[in-house]
Design an enzyme around this catalytic site. Structure first.
Site: not given
Ligand code: NAP
Length: 312
Positions: A41-42, A95, A173
Site C-alpha cells: 500500500s502506498r 469488485k 461502484d
C-alpha cells in the site's frame, strides 16, 4: 510460485483501505487456509505484517508468496495484477475487477497462459439471501424486476475522490453490486434499452443513474442514487407468476411471498476467501464479467447529463 495444495496460501494484501480493514483482514484472520504474509500500500501499513509501497516491492521482498488479493480502487489494478500474474501468483480481485472489459479479458488470458488462478469477486452475490433467491426463482415466470440502490456517498465513501474520477465508476461502484446479484439470480441476460446518468460538472463518473433493461420477457428498472440521505436502500424486487420476491439490505434479507423474512449473519468475505482457496486448490479461474458488461453498456448508451459540481 510454491505448491499450495497441502500448505497455507501465503497471501499479499494490496491496498490497505476501508474494505481491506473492514472485511479482508477479519476474513483472512479466520481462515486457516491463508497466511497474511505481506501487504502493499502506498501509505498504509499494518502492525506485525511486512509492508511495502507497491506490488513489485512486495514480491521482491522474498516472502515466497502464493497469491495476492487486490483491494485498491479499480483504476490501476490491471497493472498490479499483471505484475502478480507474471510473478506466478494467483490473483483475487475486488469488485469491479477492472476499469474496462478489455483489461479483464487481457488479465484472464494472461493468467491462463501463466497457469495461475484469476478470481473476479462479487461480494454481494455471497449475501445470505442471494443463493436461496436464485433457487426460489428457478422455473418461475419473471414479469418485472425493480432494483433500487440509494446510498449516501458522504457516509459510505468519505473523501474517496477516486470514486468520482474517470475509472472510479461513481454510483455504479455500489450499483454494480446490485447488477452482480441480478445477473446471478435471473435466468436470462440483462439487455439495456435506455438510460440516463447525472455526472457532476468537473467529475468523471456519475452520481445518479436510471436504466431501463429487459431480461427475457421481464422489464428490469434500475434506480441508482449516490446522494441519498436518511434511509438507505439496497433493494431488489422480482415479480413472478407466484408473487413478489424481495431482497433487502444488499441481498442479506430475503422475503418470499407468504413466508417470514429470512436473515442470516454476514458471511460475504469468508465465503469469497473460501472460494478462492478452492479455486487455488483446483487450479481453476473464475472470471465473470457480466456485471461489468452492463456498466459498460450503460456508459455506451445512457444519456449523460451534467449536474452541479460535487464536493465531499
Ligand atoms: P479506499 O478506502 O479508498 O481504499 C483503497 C486503498 O487503496 C487506499 O486506502 C489506498 O491506500 C490504496 N490505493 C492504491 N492506489 C490508489 C489510488 N490510485 N487511489 C486511491 N487509493 C489507492 O477504498 P475502498 O472503499 O476500500 O475500496 C477499494 C475497492 O473495494 C473498490 O473497488 C471498492 O469498490 C471495493 N469495495 C469497497 C467497499 C466499501 O464498503 N468501501 C465494499 C466492497 C468493495 P494507500 O494510500 O496506502 O495506497
Amino acid at each position: 510460485m510454491a505448491e499450495t495444495n497441502s500448505q497455507r496460501i501465503r497471501l499479499g494484501l494490496v491496498g490497505i483501505g476501508k474494505i481491506a480493514r473492514d472485511q479482508h483482514l477479519p476474513a483472512l484472520a479466520a481462515d486457516d487456509r491463508f497466511e497474511l504474509t505481506a501487504t502493499a500500500s502506498r501509505n498504509a501499513q499494518l502492525d506485525n505484517v511486512p509492508g511495502y509501497p507497491d506490488v513489485a516491492a512486495m514480491i521482491a521482498g522474498g516472502h515466497d508468496l502464493d497469491a495476492v488479493s487486490l483491494c485498491t480502487p479499480p483504476d490501476g489494478r490491471y497493472e498490479q495484477a499483471v505484475i502478480a500474474i507474471d510473478a506466478g501468483l494467483h490473483v483475487m480481485l475486488e469488485k469491479p475487477p477492472a476499469t474496462t472489459l478489455t483489461e479483464i479479458a487481457a488479465l484472464a488470458d494472461r493468467a491462463r497462459a501463466k497457469g495461475v488462478v484469476l478470481f473476479t469477486t462479487w461480494h454481494s452475490r455471497e449475501a445470505a439471501g442471494v443463493e436461496p433467491a436464485k433457487a426460489w426463482l428457478q422455473g418461475k415466470r419473471v414479469d418485472a424486476v425493480r432494483i433500487t440502490w440509494r446510498e449516501d456517498i458522504r457516509r459510505w465513501h468519505p473523501g474517496q475522490e477516486w470514486i468520482l474520477a474517470a475509472g472510479g465508476f461513481g454510483v455504479f461502484d455500489p450499483g454494480i453490486n446490485a447488477l452482480s446479484i441480478a445477473t446471478k439470480i435471473l435466468p436470462d441476460p440483462l439487455l439495456l434499452d435506455s438510460g440516463w446518468m447525472d455526472v457532476p460538472e468537473g467529475g468523471g463518473s456519475p452520481l445518479a443513474a436510471e436504466l431501463k433493461m429487459r431480461s427475457g420477457n421481464a422489464s428490469v428498472d434500475v434506480v441508482l442514487d449516490f446522494l441519498q440521505t436518511g434511509t438507505q436502500t439496497w433493494d431488489i424486487e422480482v415479480d413472478t407468476d407466484t408473487g413478489t420476491l424481495r431482497l433487502g439490505m444488499g441481498g442479506s434479507i430475503l422475503h418470499l411471498p407468504g413466508e417470514e423474512q429470512q436473515k442470516a449473519p454476514d458471511r460475504e468475505y469468508p465465503r469469497l476467501y473460501a472460494r478462492f482457496a478452492e479455486l487455488v486448490a483446483a487450479g481453476e479461474s473464475d472470471v465473470d464479467v457480466r456485471p461489468l458488461q452492463i456498466v459498460a453498456d450503460a456508459f455506451m448508451m445512457a444519456e449523460r447529463r451534467i449536474m452541479a459540481p460535487f464536493a465531499f
